[in-house]
Design an enzyme around this catalytic site. Structure first.
Site, PDB file in Angstrom:
ATOM      1  CG  ASP A  63      31.871 104.662 -11.509  1.00 49.70           C
ATOM      2  OD1 ASP A  63      33.095 104.625 -11.257  1.00 49.70           O
ATOM      3  OD2 ASP A  63      31.375 105.356 -12.402  1.00 49.70           O
TER       4      ASP A  63
ATOM      5  CG  ASP B  54      36.990 105.511 -12.491  1.00 51.11           C
ATOM      6  OD1 ASP B  54      35.885 105.173 -12.020  1.00 51.11           O
ATOM      7  OD2 ASP B  54      37.184 105.655 -13.716  1.00 51.11           O
TER       8      ASP B  54
END
Length: 483
Positions: free
Chosen positions: A314, A97
């Site tokens: 992201d 992440d």
């Protein structure tokens, strides 16, 4: 006079040893009359040096990647890697992440956390009592002070540094920080992989909510690769263990997978765009969008970075999200380009198309144009999702989702099949189209010292020169015998 006592004792000890010495026979591993190739000697030395250099610093750190951006094809919808934490080391599967900072894993005291995973992997939890190197992070610790300033962290009544995170999809986690050993593969010499370790601070999750509680895509935690002081990339680079730069190449086809390294993947076609300063995420300045080479009529202010705008990279997001003012012109341009070859339709509120042939032959390329003259070219596979079949035709839908008054987010749908380089030292992000099943060149420092990843990373001659400068003299002397 105080220094003579130890000297006299030492001389006496040497004298005593000379009176009671023993003869030990020595034998050569390779007899004098036996011809030995240089490669054999190097191979033997590397095995020994891999043990000696277990905690040497300044190498590339390599992580395996599992998963895919396509939940319909292989049931993933996320990319994850393995980390080894504790003494003895225990493996945890954690989602990659780049949209958050903290590495956290499920704590053994978490009662309502998932017990099984639809990803076909075992779920593990961290038990501090089972690790001989684990420690509590007190409120007085500098790391805790940093966390309190930059995240929703606080101090508990038991003097533990606690945290509470809320993610963009509404899910959340809370728990406390602990310190323990992180074990990883570091590249320190030609074809030399040393099992290295470093003490890091990470989160132990005692509560989870939202999608984190669902077992269909459950993993052991989240590996945040943000820029904050508590991210693993920041902790390791601050101590010279890894460079302040990391890269990934996420494979989109088949069962996915890919490459994730703390280092710079080198590729001649990489283009770079500067990071927007003073932003909590990897925020880039998207300036315009082109479809089939035609610039869309979108007000540039639509993408301006302000309180609730901007464009972030992201890897923790599966799809892509486009602000409403840009979404409608984008979808309209795609539909107009293919309306003569496909049948436009609406499925579950999404713009879709019934396609009877290859999408690469029908759908246009899209260019996201960023500051610095860097364009990100999207093939149809990067903005369409295959959602099955209908009346003998394939159903493909726009993978971008409309978001009102928010941030444009480029998730795994966009990131797959590309090299992405997060150069924190130079505050820029680079990318290039790439077959992520192939080997990659990796460097410790931007544009200079190249490494090779062909399943296992190895070091080029120029890189060894750099490593010699970084390692202690005693370790450098040992390395001189294998190069």
């Amino acid at each position: 006079m105080r220094g003579l006592g130890p000297l006299i004792l030492a001389l006496a000890a040497v004298s005593m040893m000379s009176l009671h010495c023993a003869l030990l026979p020595l034998e050569r591993v390779f007899p004098l009359n036996q011809r030995v190739e240089l490669d054999s000697l190097r191979a033997r030395d590397r095995l020994r040096h891999a043990r000696i250099l277990q905690n040497a610093v300044g190498g590339i750190v390599d992580f395996s990647v599992v998963g895919s951006s396509d939940p319909y094809a292989v049931g993933y919808g996320l990319y994850f890697t393995k980390v080894k934490i504790g003494s003895p080391p225990k493996e945890f599967n954690v989602q990659i992440d780049t949209g958050s900072d903290i590495l956290w894993v499920t704590c053994s005291t978490c009662n309502d956390c998932p017990q099984s995973s639809g990803l076909g992997i075992p779920l593990n939890s961290f038990d501090a009592a089972s690790s001989s190197t684990s420690g509590m992070v007190p409120c007085s610790d500098a790391m805790c002070s940093s966390a309190i300033q930059s995240t929703a962290s606080e101090c508990s009544q038991s003097n533990q540094c606690s945290y509470k995170f809320q993610y963009g999809d509404g899910s959340g986690t809370s728990g406390h920080y602990v310190s323990d050993m992180l074990f990883f593969d570091a590249i320190l010499g030609e074809s030399l992989i040393a099992n290295s370790s470093a003490l890091i601070v990470f989160g132990c999750s005692t509560y989870q909510s939202g999608d984190l509680t669902k077992s269909d895509k459950a993993v052991d935690g989240i590996f945040g690769f943000g820029q904050g002081d508590l991210s693993v990339i920041s902790q390791l680079s601050s101590r010279g263990i890894a460079p302040r730069i990391f890269s990934h190449c996420l494979k989109g086809e088949g069962n996915g997978g890919g490459v994730l390294v703390l280092g710079e993947i080198m590729e001649p076609s990489i283009v770079y765009s500067p990071l927007v300063p003073s932003q909590p995420h990897y925020n880039l300045n998207l300036q315009s969008i082109s479809v089939n080479g035609q610039l869309l009529q979108i007000d540039p202010a639509t993408f301006a970075t302000s309180t609730n705008r901007g464009t972030i990279i992201d890897s923790g997001t599966t799809l892509a999200y486009l602000v409403e003012e840009a979404y409608n012109p984008f979808v309209n341009a795609i539909t107009a380009s293919v309306s003569q070859s496909v049948t436009p339709t609406i499925a579950k509120g999404n713009q879709c198309y019934l396609v009877s042939s290859s999408i690469s032959d029908i759908f246009p390329t899209v260019s996201l144009n960023f500051a610095g003259g860097a364009s990100m070219v999207l093939k149809p596979e990067n903005y369409l999702q295959h959602l099955g079949f209908y009346d003998g035709a394939a159903l493909w839908c726009i993978g971008f989702q409309k978001i009102q008054g928010g941030i444009t987010i480029l998730g795994d749908l966009i990131l797959k099949d590309k090299i992405f380089v997060y150069d924190l030292a130079r505050q820029r992000i680079g990318w290039a189209d790439y077959d992520c099943s192939m080997a990659v060149n990796v460097s410790l420092t931007s544009g200079k010292d190249e490494f090779i990843n062909a399943g296992q990373l190895s070091v080029s001659s120029s890189s060894r020169d750099l490593l010699f400068k970084m390692l202690p003299t005693s370790i450098m002397t040992l390395l001189m015998h294998i190069v």
